[in-house]
Design an enzyme around this catalytic site. Structure first.
Site, PDB file in Angstrom:
ATOM      1  N   CYS A   1     -16.010   1.701   0.819  1.00  0.00           N
ATOM      2  CA  CYS A   1     -14.929   0.707   1.171  1.00  0.00           C
ATOM      3  C   CYS A   1     -14.760   0.970   2.176  1.00  0.00           C
ATOM      4  O   CYS A   1     -13.542   0.067   3.013  1.00  0.00           O
ATOM      5  CB  CYS A   1     -13.863   1.293  -0.068  1.00  0.00           C
TER       6      CYS A   1
ATOM      7  N   ASP B   1     -17.805   7.180  -2.002  1.00  0.00           N
ATOM      8  CA  ASP B   1     -16.694   6.588  -0.585  1.00  0.00           C
ATOM      9  C   ASP B   1     -15.935   8.680   0.034  1.00  0.00           C
ATOM     10  O   ASP B   1     -16.091   9.169  -0.344  1.00  0.00           O
ATOM     11  CB  ASP B   1     -15.463   6.296  -1.827  1.00  0.00           C
TER      12      ASP B   1
ATOM     13  N   GLN C   1      -9.981  -3.734  -2.991  1.00  0.00           N
ATOM     14  CA  GLN C   1     -11.303  -3.613  -2.263  1.00  0.00           C
ATOM     15  C   GLN C   1     -12.099  -3.911  -3.900  1.00  0.00           C
ATOM     16  O   GLN C   1     -13.475  -4.386  -3.145  1.00  0.00           O
ATOM     17  CB  GLN C   1     -11.049  -2.209  -2.577  1.00  0.00           C
TER      18      GLN C   1
ATOM     19  N   HIS D   1      -7.868   0.230  -6.518  1.00  0.00           N
ATOM     20  CA  HIS D   1      -7.198  -0.315  -5.256  1.00  0.00           C
ATOM     21  C   HIS D   1      -8.286  -1.665  -5.761  1.00  0.00           C
ATOM     22  O   HIS D   1      -9.487  -1.614  -5.260  1.00  0.00           O
ATOM     23  CB  HIS D   1      -8.321   0.926  -4.091  1.00  0.00           C
TER      24      HIS D   1
ATOM     25  N   ARG E   1     -13.343  -8.326   2.234  1.00  0.00           N
ATOM     26  CA  ARG E   1     -12.110  -7.974   1.720  1.00  0.00           C
ATOM     27  C   ARG E   1     -11.362  -9.614   2.514  1.00  0.00           C
ATOM     28  O   ARG E   1     -10.907  -9.423   1.784  1.00  0.00           O
ATOM     29  CB  ARG E   1     -11.775  -7.088   3.073  1.00  0.00           C
TER      30      ARG E   1
ATOM     31  N   ARG F   1       0.437  -0.861  -0.099  1.00  0.00           N
ATOM     32  CA  ARG F   1      -0.036   0.151  -0.098  1.00  0.00           C
ATOM     33  C   ARG F   1       1.157   1.539  -0.208  1.00  0.00           C
ATOM     34  O   ARG F   1       1.830   1.539   1.026  1.00  0.00           O
ATOM     35  CB  ARG F   1      -0.980  -0.227   1.047  1.00  0.00           C
TER      36      ARG F   1
HETATM   37  N1   CP Z   1     -11.337   0.132   2.302  1.00  0.00           N
HETATM   38  C1   CP Z   1     -10.132  -0.178   2.753  1.00  0.00           C
HETATM   39  O1   CP Z   1      -9.031  -0.481   1.828  1.00  0.00           O
HETATM   40  O2   CP Z   1      -9.857   0.072   3.997  1.00  0.00           O
HETATM   41  P1   CP Z   1      -8.937  -0.015   4.795  1.00  0.00           P
HETATM   42  O3   CP Z   1      -7.776   1.683   4.541  1.00  0.00           O
HETATM   43  O4   CP Z   1      -8.469   0.402   6.423  1.00  0.00           O
HETATM   44  O5   CP Z   1      -7.819  -0.742   4.752  1.00  0.00           O
HETATM   45  N1  NVA Z   2     -10.044   6.871  -1.425  1.00  0.00           N
HETATM   46  C1  NVA Z   2     -10.142   6.291  -0.424  1.00  0.00           C
HETATM   47  C2  NVA Z   2      -9.874   4.605   0.116  1.00  0.00           C
HETATM   48  C3  NVA Z   2     -10.044   4.242   1.031  1.00  0.00           C
HETATM   49  C4  NVA Z   2      -9.533   2.915   1.967  1.00  0.00           C
HETATM   50  C5  NVA Z   2      -8.109   6.281  -0.538  1.00  0.00           C
HETATM   51  O1  NVA Z   2      -7.012   6.507  -1.300  1.00  0.00           O
HETATM   52  O2  NVA Z   2      -8.219   7.109   0.988  1.00  0.00           O
END
Ligand code: CP
Ligand code: NVA
Length: 320
Positions: A276, A237, A149, A146, A304, A119
């Site tokens: 998400c 989101d 997700q 992502h 997930r 990540r």
């Molecule tokens: N939805 C998601 O990826 O959550 P986190 O940021 O908690 O991993």
């Molecule tokens: N769009 C959000 C998703 C978090 C899971 C971000 O990138 O922060």
């Protein structure tokens, strides 16, 4: 070569950097396997391994340059349920945060672990990791996409009785990383997407073009009511993603795109609401919708785990 002799090729590494790496048939297989495995282990403690423990002895390295709750926990539990284990490196406590290169980190982790989940705030860094790793690399969220997700989201939609081909999905708010992966999924699984964003916050054209080229109807509009009309799935989101500046101007522009009761009422009566998470209730979604009967956000969060198991199995050559 004479016929029948095995080819002496280096094993092909299956990276899951975006949904297209797997393709539509594999994603369908991932969802099917996730449904089967989820059913087969009902009633088991969450950390107990599945009966076949297909990744026994395997270790997943999870590299985090950004915060996470769901991705971190779901990959850890997924590895336990598959019979393996996971470990975490974050930039605050690993040498990555002190400037060790992504290339060297990839090579070291490839010697010590069987797969790497990343990540990061920069998609290019994940690609760099994949270039230098000799084990599978999985995208656990970047600024651009992502994909993990969205496997969970598709699983959730199917569990709630909806078929993907021809589905009408409506997105409200920011044209961000999650929306990019939804558009990529639309291209692969043949569903339609209505995208309602303020001017200037549309998704990147590349993802819109990809879905349109695959024959999907992708509507870009600034009219939230138009996007919601007759939708099967309503998605939003956060208005400010990780790594983005908190901008009052952006928040003000997003106000008409909040998913509230009135907007939800324009969708089909059996439409489901997805997010998400983490959610900012009162901003992108009203409390009434978030806590309401059409909200399936906690099924989505649980999924997930089941989706990540399928992604891992594919990367390890045990699915598809
Ligand atoms: N939805 C998601 O990826 O959550 P986190 O940021 O908690 O991993
Ligand atoms: N769009 C959000 C998703 C978090 C899971 C971000 O990138 O922060």
């Amino acid at each position: 070569m004479s016929g029948g002799e095995p080819l002496d090729l280096a094993p092909v590494v299956r990276n899951f950097l975006d949904l297209s790496d797997a393709g539509g048939n594999v994603i369908a297989a991932m969802i099917g396997d996730a449904i089967d495995r989820k059913k087969a282990r009902q009633g088991q403690p969450k950390g107990a391994p599945d009966a076949d423990a297909p990744l026994k002895g395997c270790v997943l390295a999870m590299v985090f340059e950004k915060s996470s709750t769901r991705t971190r926990v779901s990959f850890d539990i997924a590895m336990r349920q598959l019979g393996g284990s996971a470990l975490i490196l974050d930039s605050g406590t690993s040498q990555l945060g002190r400037g060790e290169t992504v290339a060297d980190t990839a090579r070291v982790l490839s010697r010590m672990c069987d797969a790497i989940m990343v990540r990061t705030d920069d998609h290019a860094k994940m690609l760099e990791m994949a270039r230098h790793a000799t084990v599978p690399v999985i995208n656990g969220l970047t600024d651009r996409s992502h994909p993990c997700q969205i496997v969970a989201d598709l699983l959730t939609v199917i569990e709630h009785g909806k078929a993907l081909p021809g589905l009408e999905l409506a997105w409200f708010g920011d044209g961000n990383n999650v929306l990019h992966s939804i558009l990529e999924a639309a291209a692969l699984m043949k569903f339609n997407v209505r995208v309602a964003t303020p001017a200037g916050y549309e998704p990147e054209a590349e993802f819109v073009d990809m879905a349109r080229a695959a024959g999907c109807t992708i509507t870009l509009t600034q009219d939230a009511a138009e996007a919601a009309a007759g939708a099967d799935v309503v998605v939003t989101d956060t208005w400010i993603s990780m790594g983005q500046a908190h901008a009052e101007e952006k928040l003000a522009a997003m106000e008409p795109y909040r998913v509230d009761r009135e907007l939800m009422a324009r969708a089909k009566p059996d439409a489901v609401f997805l997010h998400c998470l983490p959610a900012h209730v009162g901003d992108e979604v009203s409390e009434e919708v978030f806590e309401g009967p059409q909200s399936v956000v906690f099924d989505e969060a649980e999924n997930r785990i089941h989706a990540q198991k399928s992604v891992l199995l594919w990367c390890f050559g045990k699915l598809g």
